[in-house]
Enzyme design. Structure first.
Site, mmCIF file in Angstrom:
data_model
loop_
_atom_site.group_PDB
_atom_site.id
_atom_site.type_symbol
_atom_site.label_atom_id
_atom_site.label_comp_id
_atom_site.label_asym_id
_atom_site.label_seq_id
_atom_site.Cartn_x
_atom_site.Cartn_y
_atom_site.Cartn_z
ATOM 1 N N ARG A 29 0.830 -1.211 0.000
ATOM 2 C CA ARG A 29 0.000 0.000 0.000
ATOM 3 C C ARG A 29 0.868 1.266 0.000
ATOM 4 O O ARG A 29 0.536 2.262 0.636
ATOM 5 C CB ARG A 29 -0.924 0.029 1.228
ATOM 6 C CG ARG A 29 -1.983 -1.057 1.268
ATOM 7 C CD ARG A 29 -3.009 -0.863 0.174
ATOM 8 N NE ARG A 29 -4.202 -1.680 0.336
ATOM 9 C CZ ARG A 29 -4.327 -2.946 -0.060
ATOM 10 N NH1 ARG A 29 -3.322 -3.556 -0.638
ATOM 11 N NH2 ARG A 29 -5.462 -3.591 0.090
ATOM 12 N N SER B 174 -10.707 -0.433 2.900
ATOM 13 C CA SER B 174 -9.969 -0.563 4.170
ATOM 14 C C SER B 174 -9.569 0.824 4.664
ATOM 15 O O SER B 174 -8.935 1.579 3.935
ATOM 16 C CB SER B 174 -8.693 -1.375 3.954
ATOM 17 O OG SER B 174 -8.998 -2.668 3.504
ATOM 18 N N GLU C 239 -5.228 4.420 5.983
ATOM 19 C CA GLU C 239 -4.904 4.072 4.589
ATOM 20 C C GLU C 239 -5.317 5.170 3.605
ATOM 21 O O GLU C 239 -4.483 5.623 2.809
ATOM 22 C CB GLU C 239 -5.568 2.721 4.252
ATOM 23 C CG GLU C 239 -4.734 1.864 3.343
ATOM 24 C CD GLU C 239 -4.779 2.387 1.944
ATOM 25 O OE1 GLU C 239 -3.722 2.821 1.441
ATOM 26 O OE2 GLU C 239 -5.858 2.398 1.340
HETATM 27 N N1 EPU Z 1 -11.010 -10.506 10.057
HETATM 28 C C1 EPU Z 1 -11.804 -10.605 11.171
HETATM 29 N N2 EPU Z 1 -12.791 -9.669 11.363
HETATM 30 C C2 EPU Z 1 -13.021 -8.671 10.477
HETATM 31 C C3 EPU Z 1 -12.215 -8.551 9.342
HETATM 32 C C4 EPU Z 1 -11.203 -9.489 9.147
HETATM 33 O O1 EPU Z 1 -11.627 -11.493 11.993
HETATM 34 O O2 EPU Z 1 -13.943 -7.872 10.726
HETATM 35 C C5 EPU Z 1 -9.970 -11.511 9.815
HETATM 36 C C6 EPU Z 1 -10.369 -12.431 8.654
HETATM 37 O O3 EPU Z 1 -11.142 -13.509 9.091
HETATM 38 C C7 EPU Z 1 -9.030 -12.881 8.120
HETATM 39 C C8 EPU Z 1 -8.142 -11.668 8.372
HETATM 40 O O4 EPU Z 1 -8.774 -10.871 9.360
HETATM 41 O O5 EPU Z 1 -8.525 -13.945 8.886
HETATM 42 C C9 EPU Z 1 -7.911 -10.863 7.092
HETATM 43 O O6 EPU Z 1 -9.179 -10.447 6.581
HETATM 44 P P1 EPU Z 1 -9.477 -10.308 4.991
HETATM 45 O O7 EPU Z 1 -9.024 -11.513 4.269
HETATM 46 O O8 EPU Z 1 -10.897 -9.885 4.846
HETATM 47 O O9 EPU Z 1 -8.525 -9.172 4.504
HETATM 48 P P2 EPU Z 1 -8.001 -7.837 5.193
HETATM 49 O O10 EPU Z 1 -6.613 -8.047 5.661
HETATM 50 O O11 EPU Z 1 -9.006 -7.381 6.202
HETATM 51 C C10 EPU Z 1 -6.932 -6.942 2.966
HETATM 52 C C11 EPU Z 1 -6.950 -5.669 2.186
HETATM 53 C C12 EPU Z 1 -8.241 -5.546 1.383
HETATM 54 C C13 EPU Z 1 -8.318 -6.738 0.449
HETATM 55 C C14 EPU Z 1 -8.284 -8.038 1.287
HETATM 56 C C15 EPU Z 1 -8.251 -9.281 0.429
HETATM 57 C C16 EPU Z 1 -5.575 -4.076 3.417
HETATM 58 C C17 EPU Z 1 -5.553 -2.841 4.240
HETATM 59 N N3 EPU Z 1 -6.790 -4.530 3.071
HETATM 60 O O12 EPU Z 1 -8.001 -6.845 3.922
HETATM 61 O O13 EPU Z 1 -8.161 -4.354 0.608
HETATM 62 O O14 EPU Z 1 -9.500 -6.710 -0.340
HETATM 63 O O15 EPU Z 1 -7.096 -8.055 2.106
HETATM 64 O O16 EPU Z 1 -7.000 -9.371 -0.183
HETATM 65 O O17 EPU Z 1 -4.524 -4.604 3.088
HETATM 66 C C18 EPU Z 1 -8.727 -2.037 0.506
HETATM 67 O O18 EPU Z 1 -7.513 -1.823 0.491
HETATM 68 O O19 EPU Z 1 -9.578 -1.126 0.460
HETATM 69 C C19 EPU Z 1 -9.181 -3.423 0.632
HETATM 70 C C20 EPU Z 1 -10.475 -3.741 0.750
#
Ligand code: EPU
Length: 344
Positions: free
Chosen positions: A170, A240, A336
């Site tokens: 990012r 995010s 972000e």
């Molecule tokens: N999780 C929770 N509770 C929540 C959200 C997440 O327990 O409310 C846990 C999930 O179960 C999982 C972990 O956290 O084990 C990661 O969650 P997720 O796979 O949904 O991805 P993220 O890390 O929350 C990142 C990106 C997203 C992208 C997803 C999928 C960043 C800041 N965000 O989210 O990007 O779509 O991975 O690759 O890196 C964005 O940048 O706007 C965005 C949506």
């Protein structure tokens, strides 16, 4: 040149519909450029009037102040050109104003691999390198060859190879040294007709069957995103709101000991990336609402705007969320989306 030479020039222009957080904002002057050639005269006008120049893409990763001084430019040119290369590769040159998701789906529908995991990310192509958009195990930098840009001070053109853009998680040169100094005009991407599915992130692999096409992968990514992430048109948000924090190894180890199910990903130099959404969720904040702002009820990393709030209110709300995570886990969350406009 008189202002009559600029039919697209607007004054005191509302940007409410041009940012996905739906924040109320006005630009002193605004111009949408339908051709790249319109940039030079727009810059000349701004220089003549003493207007500072700033840029707006799809407005999907921005927090707009109520007032933006000077001239706000939005690239509206959206040409896209494909050139077949060696070994089944295809070069794509796409303009800044092209919608990102439309590009992903068009390339996937042609059977080209490379962009499919990045489906349904809102915004325009020109903004994609700024935060090096990434999702489901793929980052833009992996398929990008070069970025074409123009400097806002004198309009000169430059092309930066991917290795010159300081891409990170990012992060890029466009958030650092070149922030506010250039307009990205085109991206040059390298895609492939040869299958190269990347299905290792989360349950993506379980959503597609057999030997999938890039379109099947893109559609699976869309389905997952629609389940978890709110549609900004229905519930304004900027995706995010925080980056996933990268913390020192010993802090991660201590947290894993206390919370064995905590998601964590090893990084270079012994560091560990944690899931900000999980941390916020563990603080019991999923679905928490205070006035116009809230934490999304299905993905705690997304802050939503129910209407009637302003940027200052949003930043204060985000600060309270971050403070809860800091006091419970000792982890500092970094915002972000970028700020744009006057916040004094
Ligand atoms: N999780 C929770 N509770 C929540 C959200 C997440 O327990 O409310 C846990 C999930 O179960 C999982 C972990 O956290 O084990 C990661 O969650 P997720 O796979 O949904 O991805 P993220 O890390 O929350 C990142 C990106 C997203 C992208 C997803 C999928 C960043 C800041 N965000 O989210 O990007 O779509 O991975 O690759 O890196 C964005 O940048 O706007 C965005 C949506």
């Amino acid at each position: 040149m008189s202002e009559a030479s600029y039919p697209e020039l607007r004054h005191d222009h509302a940007l409410d519909g041009l940012n996905t957080l739906g924040l109320s904002a006005r630009a002193a002057h605004f111009m949408r450029l339908s051709r790249e050639a319109e940039l030079a005269p727009a810059l000349a006008l701004a220089a003549q009037r003493g207007w500072p120049v700033s840029l707006l893409g799809g407005g999907s990763n921005l927090i707009l102040a109520p007032h933006l001084d000077g001239l706000v430019l939005q690239p509206g040119f959206a040409d896209c050109e494909l050139t077949p290369g060696a070994d089944g590769s295809v070069g794509v040159r796409v303009a800044a104003g092209h919608d990102w998701h439309a590009l992903v789906m068009a390339m996937a529908a042609r059977g080209l691999w490379g962009l499919e995991n990045l489906a349904l990310i809102p915004g325009q192509c020109g903004a994609a390198p700024i935060q090096n958009i990434g999702a489901y195990g793929v980052e833009l930098a992996e398929v990008l060859e070069a970025v074409e840009l123009r400097y806002l001070d004198d309009g000169r053109a430059e092309t930066l190879g991917v290795g010159e853009c300081a891409f990170g998680y990012r992060d890029s040169l466009f958030k650092g040294e070149l922030a506010g100094r250039v307009m990205i005009t085109h991206l040059r991407l390298r895609l492939s007709t040869r299958p190269r599915p990347r299905l290792d992130y989360g349950d993506l692999g379980r959503r597609v069957e057999g030997e999938p096409s890039p379109l099947a992968v893109a559609e699976a990514v869309c389905a997952i995103r629609r389940e978890k992430l709110p549609d900004p048109l229905a519930l304004p948000n900027a995706g995010s709101f925080f980056k996933n924090p990268v913390v020192p190894g010993p802090l991660a180890e201590a947290l894993i000991k206390d919370h064995p199910t905590m998601p964590h990903f090893a990084q270079p130099e012994g560091k560990v990336k944690l899931a900000a959404g999980w941390l916020i969720d563990q603080c019991g904040l999923k679905g928490w609402r205070e006035g116009p702002f809230g934490v999304h009820e299905r993905q705690a990393l997304v802050l939503v705007h129910h209407g009637g709030g302003d940027a200052r209110g949003l930043l204060a709300f985000a600060e309270r969320v971050a403070e809860r995570v800091r006091s419970r886990f000792g982890v500092v969350l970094e915002r972000e989306p970028r700020l744009m406009g006057r916040f004094d």
